[in-house]
Enzyme design. Structure first.
Site, mmCIF file in Angstrom:
data_model
loop_
_atom_site.group_PDB
_atom_site.id
_atom_site.type_symbol
_atom_site.label_atom_id
_atom_site.label_comp_id
_atom_site.label_asym_id
_atom_site.label_seq_id
_atom_site.Cartn_x
_atom_site.Cartn_y
_atom_site.Cartn_z
ATOM 1 N N ASN A 7 -13.834 -1.713 -2.349
ATOM 2 C CA ASN A 7 -12.767 -0.756 -2.614
ATOM 3 C C ASN A 7 -11.461 -1.498 -2.313
ATOM 4 O OD1 ASN A 7 -10.767 1.182 -2.522
ATOM 5 N ND2 ASN A 7 -11.951 2.646 -1.343
ATOM 6 N N ARG A 9 -8.551 -0.655 -1.928
ATOM 7 C CA ARG A 9 -7.626 0.020 -1.014
ATOM 8 C C ARG A 9 -8.065 -0.087 0.447
ATOM 9 N NH1 ARG A 9 -6.211 5.748 -3.376
ATOM 10 N NH2 ARG A 9 -4.538 5.512 -1.868
ATOM 11 N N CYS A 10 -9.253 -0.629 0.686
ATOM 12 C CA CYS A 10 -9.810 -0.713 2.041
ATOM 13 C C CYS A 10 -9.535 -2.095 2.639
ATOM 14 C CB CYS A 10 -11.316 -0.449 1.982
ATOM 15 S SG CYS A 10 -12.175 -0.740 3.535
ATOM 16 N N SER A 11 -8.897 -2.128 3.791
ATOM 17 C CA SER A 11 -8.569 -3.410 4.423
ATOM 18 C C SER A 11 -9.826 -4.186 4.801
ATOM 19 C CB SER A 11 -7.687 -3.202 5.643
ATOM 20 O OG SER A 11 -8.362 -2.461 6.644
ATOM 21 N N ARG A 14 -11.158 -5.843 1.711
ATOM 22 C CA ARG A 14 -10.354 -7.027 1.376
ATOM 23 C C ARG A 14 -10.653 -8.178 2.339
ATOM 24 N NH1 ARG A 14 -6.462 -2.920 1.003
ATOM 25 N NH2 ARG A 14 -5.413 -3.673 2.877
#
Length: 113
Positions: A7, A9-11, A14
């Site tokens: 995802n 948007r998920c740190s 990433r």
């Protein structure tokens, strides 16, 4: 090849990609929110994780709390909830062949390399 259910948007998601790049390991990304995962896909992931369905759910998420918080669901119903609402799936999931981990913390990826 390693597969990361990601995802953007998920740190933590990433971070798992950055970790793979630092390790120099080839990987592919599946943006699971857009991937239309099937019941079979979710069951395969669960098997590789050696998780029960509820263990893969973000049960503290407001979507889960508002939609399913007061209901007792069977394993099949929990799987269907993840298919219908992929946002509920814990992340990031990193798969290497027959094994997988939820990469929280990122170092858990070492367990399947």
């Amino acid at each position: 090849m390693i597969t990361i259910y990601h995802n953007p948007r998920c740190s933590k998601s990433r971070e798992s990609i950055a970790f793979m790049e630092q390790q120099g390991v080839a990987y592919k990304i599946i943006k699971y929110l857009d991937a239309d995962l099937t019941e079979t896909d979710v069951k395969k992931i669960l098997q590789k994780l050696d998780y029960s369905p509820i263990e893969l759910v973000r049960t503290k998420d407001s979507l889960w709390q508002d939609t399913f918080g007061d209901v007792t669901l069977s394993d099949e119903q929990v799987i269907q909830a993840m298919v219908d609402y992929p946002k509920l799936i814990e992340r990031p999931i990193v798969v290497n062949g027959p094994k997988a981990v939820i990469a929280r913390p990122t170092e858990k990826i070492y367990e399947i390399l």
